[in-house]
Design an enzyme around this catalytic site. Structure first.
Site, PDB file in Angstrom:
ATOM      1  N   ASP A  67      43.019  15.073  37.943  1.00 63.01           N
ATOM      2  CA  ASP A  67      41.534  14.308  38.275  1.00 63.01           C
ATOM      3  C   ASP A  67      40.919  14.597  36.903  1.00 63.01           C
ATOM      4  O   ASP A  67      40.243  15.946  36.769  1.00 63.01           O
ATOM      5  CB  ASP A  67      41.209  13.933  39.463  1.00 63.01           C
ATOM      6  CG  ASP A  67      39.831  13.623  39.416  1.00 63.01           C
ATOM      7  OD1 ASP A  67      40.157  11.917  38.852  1.00 63.01           O
ATOM      8  OD2 ASP A  67      38.853  13.725  39.802  1.00 63.01           O
ATOM      9  N   HIS A 119      42.107   2.210  38.914  1.00 64.47           N
ATOM     10  CA  HIS A 119      41.496   1.767  40.171  1.00 64.47           C
ATOM     11  C   HIS A 119      39.679   2.140  40.795  1.00 64.47           C
ATOM     12  O   HIS A 119      38.917   2.001  40.939  1.00 64.47           O
ATOM     13  CB  HIS A 119      41.350   3.217  41.320  1.00 64.47           C
ATOM     14  CG  HIS A 119      41.450   4.077  40.781  1.00 64.47           C
ATOM     15  ND1 HIS A 119      41.666   4.721  39.792  1.00 64.47           N
ATOM     16  CD2 HIS A 119      40.665   5.459  41.330  1.00 64.47           C
ATOM     17  CE1 HIS A 119      41.474   6.052  39.810  1.00 64.47           C
ATOM     18  NE2 HIS A 119      40.596   6.498  40.625  1.00 64.47           N
ATOM     19  N   HIS A 152      35.960  19.061  41.481  1.00 62.72           N
ATOM     20  CA  HIS A 152      35.058  19.334  42.541  1.00 62.72           C
ATOM     21  C   HIS A 152      35.212  19.388  44.050  1.00 62.72           C
ATOM     22  O   HIS A 152      36.984  18.589  43.562  1.00 62.72           O
ATOM     23  CB  HIS A 152      34.134  18.416  42.488  1.00 62.72           C
ATOM     24  CG  HIS A 152      34.353  16.324  41.742  1.00 62.72           C
ATOM     25  ND1 HIS A 152      34.865  16.554  40.999  1.00 62.72           N
ATOM     26  CD2 HIS A 152      35.456  15.945  42.876  1.00 62.72           C
ATOM     27  CE1 HIS A 152      35.544  15.165  41.088  1.00 62.72           C
ATOM     28  NE2 HIS A 152      35.450  15.043  42.450  1.00 62.72           N
ATOM     29  N   ASP A 173      33.552   8.680  48.226  1.00 60.45           N
ATOM     30  CA  ASP A 173      34.362   8.218  47.082  1.00 60.45           C
ATOM     31  C   ASP A 173      35.400   8.002  46.785  1.00 60.45           C
ATOM     32  O   ASP A 173      36.421   8.588  46.394  1.00 60.45           O
ATOM     33  CB  ASP A 173      33.836   9.340  45.612  1.00 60.45           C
ATOM     34  CG  ASP A 173      34.335   9.064  44.482  1.00 60.45           C
ATOM     35  OD1 ASP A 173      34.538   8.198  44.235  1.00 60.45           O
ATOM     36  OD2 ASP A 173      34.577   9.969  43.642  1.00 60.45           O
ATOM     37  N   GLU A 226      43.795  12.271  33.960  1.00 61.69           N
ATOM     38  CA  GLU A 226      43.457  11.575  33.307  1.00 61.69           C
ATOM     39  C   GLU A 226      42.567  11.599  32.085  1.00 61.69           C
ATOM     40  O   GLU A 226      41.380  12.941  31.942  1.00 61.69           O
ATOM     41  CB  GLU A 226      42.730  11.054  34.722  1.00 61.69           C
ATOM     42  CG  GLU A 226      41.386   9.969  34.150  1.00 61.69           C
ATOM     43  CD  GLU A 226      40.078  10.326  34.962  1.00 61.69           C
ATOM     44  OE1 GLU A 226      39.461   9.408  35.222  1.00 61.69           O
ATOM     45  OE2 GLU A 226      40.374  10.976  35.910  1.00 61.69           O
TER      46      GLU A 226
HETATM   47  C1  GLC Z   1      38.043   9.762  38.676  1.00 62.38           C
HETATM   48  C2  GLC Z   1      38.226   8.726  39.030  1.00 62.38           C
HETATM   49  C3  GLC Z   1      37.194   8.215  39.744  1.00 62.38           C
HETATM   50  C4  GLC Z   1      36.841   9.801  40.920  1.00 62.38           C
HETATM   51  C5  GLC Z   1      36.050   9.896  39.937  1.00 62.38           C
HETATM   52  C6  GLC Z   1      35.461  11.617  40.339  1.00 62.38           C
HETATM   53  O1  GLC Z   1      37.519   9.379  37.353  1.00 62.38           O
HETATM   54  O2  GLC Z   1      39.344   8.306  39.377  1.00 62.38           O
HETATM   55  O3  GLC Z   1      37.885   7.625  40.796  1.00 62.38           O
HETATM   56  O4  GLC Z   1      35.287   8.634  41.224  1.00 62.38           O
HETATM   57  O5  GLC Z   1      37.203  10.891  38.970  1.00 62.38           O
HETATM   58  O6  GLC Z   1      36.388  12.606  41.082  1.00 62.38           O
END
Ligand code: GLC
Length: 601
Positions: free
Chosen positions: A252, A360, A155, A112, A294
């Site tokens: 995040d 992103h 996570h 990821d 976020e």
């Molecule tokens: C957040 C990040 C994303 C990622 C997700 C899991 O939403 O912006 O890119 O895949 O977390 O960590």
């Protein structure tokens, strides 16, 4: 609508392009062109330096975000690295950015794009060593640039030693570091963050025959934040990186980290105190440290995340405004954007929104109505392959808007909003996307530095992700070097906007209101702070719009155009009558050029 790609402009019609890109707005009494003296380009504004010493430095800052992996490869292995990034710090300084938010750079199986971390305390060896990292931090500091890093603690990767230990047996000391259920949860197939790609949020693990929770992909098991041992570890991680020199974190997936796991339903409860706790940990090590969250939430939840006195997160991305801004750009109408701005206006004094056009991930349009979302799809992502997760668009902004005047307008708008602007690597040159790559990788291609193989990103024969080499967004047309030389380029427009923004502290310090422009397509924002005001005008429509403003509402009978340096006086009826061309914009200071605020922060 004008549909002139950058390439066409640069190769075939440079003069016409210059005209198209910057020949707005034509008002009744003046004509605005972007005429920025080159001398201001590389100079830091004294305002930003003064602010950089305060605890609320982030309010008058511009943040640049990048992924080390795709920024600059110093050793020719095809992968960007910290040494490469350090070599590019002067370029970033030349933009006059104040902080860099780094995407995850810790060891990872990289399924990821690094958000699946397998050691919170390490550095992925593909990016270099701890020495390289420290060197980067110290070189950034010399240039007065702060470093924020992604903090991904909702996570881990399923390859993290903690998870490996956790799944081994029900008696493992790490068992409760993750969330396990013996019976199949009723909400196994509800609340996926990546619908269409992700099938469930609880996966049955073959080793102990129990289900583990993962709000994201199944290789990203959720840590159990209900376990005090996990919380203590988060404190350790935060303090560890602050002591290594970072100035804070982009936190995040905030709502998921603070949610209380449950096996039914989709709307989980949240523990907001955890955010205050985290902020205090940051403050203990670094009083000027920040947490930028976020959290794609409804406005009614804002206070929970900021804290009623601003004691939780210092900053949050304003996803709500972002999606309404895309609707406004798609429809040419400002109504939903003004509503979103008003709905997110009242926040405690110490905190600040961060505003972005693209990040992103996909452009997330989930909070729009179905009709609104369809409108944005139609305008900016009509093909199924451009859409993602039943809610968004996986394209870069330049190809999405596909019109230089509208792109210039979008950036002017971004920098004029009451929030800290966040720009993503490559946006400043209008980079494109690669829709042959999967999911969000389409917008994560290597930075385009020069017109040379691999865009100068790397000398390797194969790069970590393909460089965009074909079409109008290929590196021969879109790269830093050629735009450095071109006064009408996107790069120099972004530089000018950063300068405008920083020279006008009313935007981040002052009160703002939306004035009636008399047109459903023209946004007029007025800022006022310590005896000085601004009037910022954006026409989101492709057609010319007439705007009538009452001088007494605008705050004075003289407007000074900060771009053209011309004056505009109200008429004898006390009105400004302006003609804004399609996608035109104007930045006015109320009164004379010299009317600056009385004092600084
Ligand atoms: C957040 C990040 C994303 C990622 C997700 C899991 O939403 O912006 O890119 O895949 O977390 O960590």
């Amino acid at each position: 609508m004008q549909n002139i790609p950058f390439r066409l402009g640069w190769l075939v019609l440079p003069l016409v392009l210059l005209q198209l890109f910057f020949s707005e707005p034509q008002t009744s009494t003046l004509s605005v062109r972007v005429t920025r003296p080159t001398s201001v380009l590389h100079k830091n504004s004294s305002l930003s330096r003064a602010d950089s010493t305060t605890k609320t430095w982030y309010k008058n800052s511009v943040i640049y975000t990048l992924d080390v992996e795709v920024f600059y490869d110093s050793d020719g292995d095809g992968i960007g690295d910290f040494r490469g990034l350090t070599q590019k710090l002067d370029y970033l300084k030349s933009l006059d950015i104040d902080a860099i938010w780094l995407a995850p750079f810790q060891p990872t199986p990289n399924k990821d794009d690094g958000y699946d971390i397998s050691d919170f305390y390490g550095i992925d060896k593909r990016f270099g060593t701890f020495n390289d990292f420290s060197e980067f931090i110290s070189e950034a500091k010399k240039r007065d640039i702060r470093i924020l890093m992604d903090l991904v603690i909702n996570h881990t990767s399923d390859e993290y030693s903690w998870f490996k230990a956790s799944r081994k047996s029900k008696d493992s000391p790490y068992r409760d570091w993750y969330v396990w259920k013996s019976k199949q949860p009723a909400n196994q197939n509800k609340g996926m963050v990546f619908p269409g790609v992700q099938k469930e949020i609880w996966t049955l693990d073959s080793l102990t025959n129990e289900y583990y929770l993962h709000r994201f992909y199944n290789f990203e098991p959720d840590l159990n934040a209900q376990n005090p041992e996990v919380v203590a570890e988060v404190e350790k991680i935060i303090k560890y990186w602050l002591k290594k020199g970072v100035a804070g974190f982009r936190l995040d997936a905030v709502p998921f980290y603070i949610e209380v796991p449950q096996t039914k339903g989709e709307n989980f409860e949240h523990e907001y105190d955890k955010l205050v706790q985290m902020r205090n940990w940051v403050k203990e090590v670094r009083p000027d440290g920040v947490i930028l969250g976020e959290a794609n939430i409804e406005p009614k939840e804002n206070m929970n995340y900021f804290g009623d006195k601003g004691q939780a997160m210092n900053m949050m991305f304003n996803f709500y405004v972002n999606q309404h801004l895309f609707y406004a750009l798609a429809s040419g109408e400002i109504k939903s954007l003004t509503k979103a701005l008003e709905a997110t206006k009242d926040i405690p004094q110490p905190v600040q929104w961060a505003q972005f056009l693209r990040n992103h991930d996909e452009v997330d349009l989930a909070r729009l109505s179905n009709n609104q979302r369809e409108k944005v799809y139609k305008e900016f992502g009509p093909d199924k392959n451009m859409q993602l997760y039943d809610r968004g668009i996986r394209r870069r902004i330049a190809p999405m808007l596909h019109n230089q005047k509208r792109l210039a307008l979008a950036y002017s708008l971004l920098f004029s909003l009451p929030s800290t602007p966040v720009i993503r690597y490559g946006e400043e040159i209008g980079m494109g996307d690669d829709l042959t790559l999967k999911e969000r990788e389409s917008v994560r291609t290597p930075m385009q530095w020069i017109n040379a193989p691999n865009a100068g990103f790397s000398t390797a024969s194969k790069t970590v992700r393909p460089v965009i080499s074909q079409g109008e967004y290929g590196y021969s047309h879109v790269n830093v070097k050629s735009q450095e030389k071109d006064p009408s380029s996107m790069l120099n427009w972004v530089r000018q906007l950063i300068h405008l923004r920083k020279s006008n502290p009313q935007i981040r310090q002052g009160d703002w209101k939306i004035l009636d422009s008399g047109s459903p397509n023209v946004l007029v924002m007025q800022y006022e702070w310590n005896g000085s005001g601004l009037v910022l005008i954006h026409n989101l429509d492709e057609e010319t719009q007439k705007v009538e403003l009452k001088a007494k509402d605008a705050g004075g009978d003289m407007l000074f155009d900060l771009i053209s340096k011309k004056k505009n006086e109200a008429n004898e009826k006390g009105l400004y009558q302006l003609t804004m061309p399609g996608y035109g914009y104007a930045w006015y200071r109320i009164g004379n050029e010299s009317v600056l605020p009385n004092k600084q922060d």
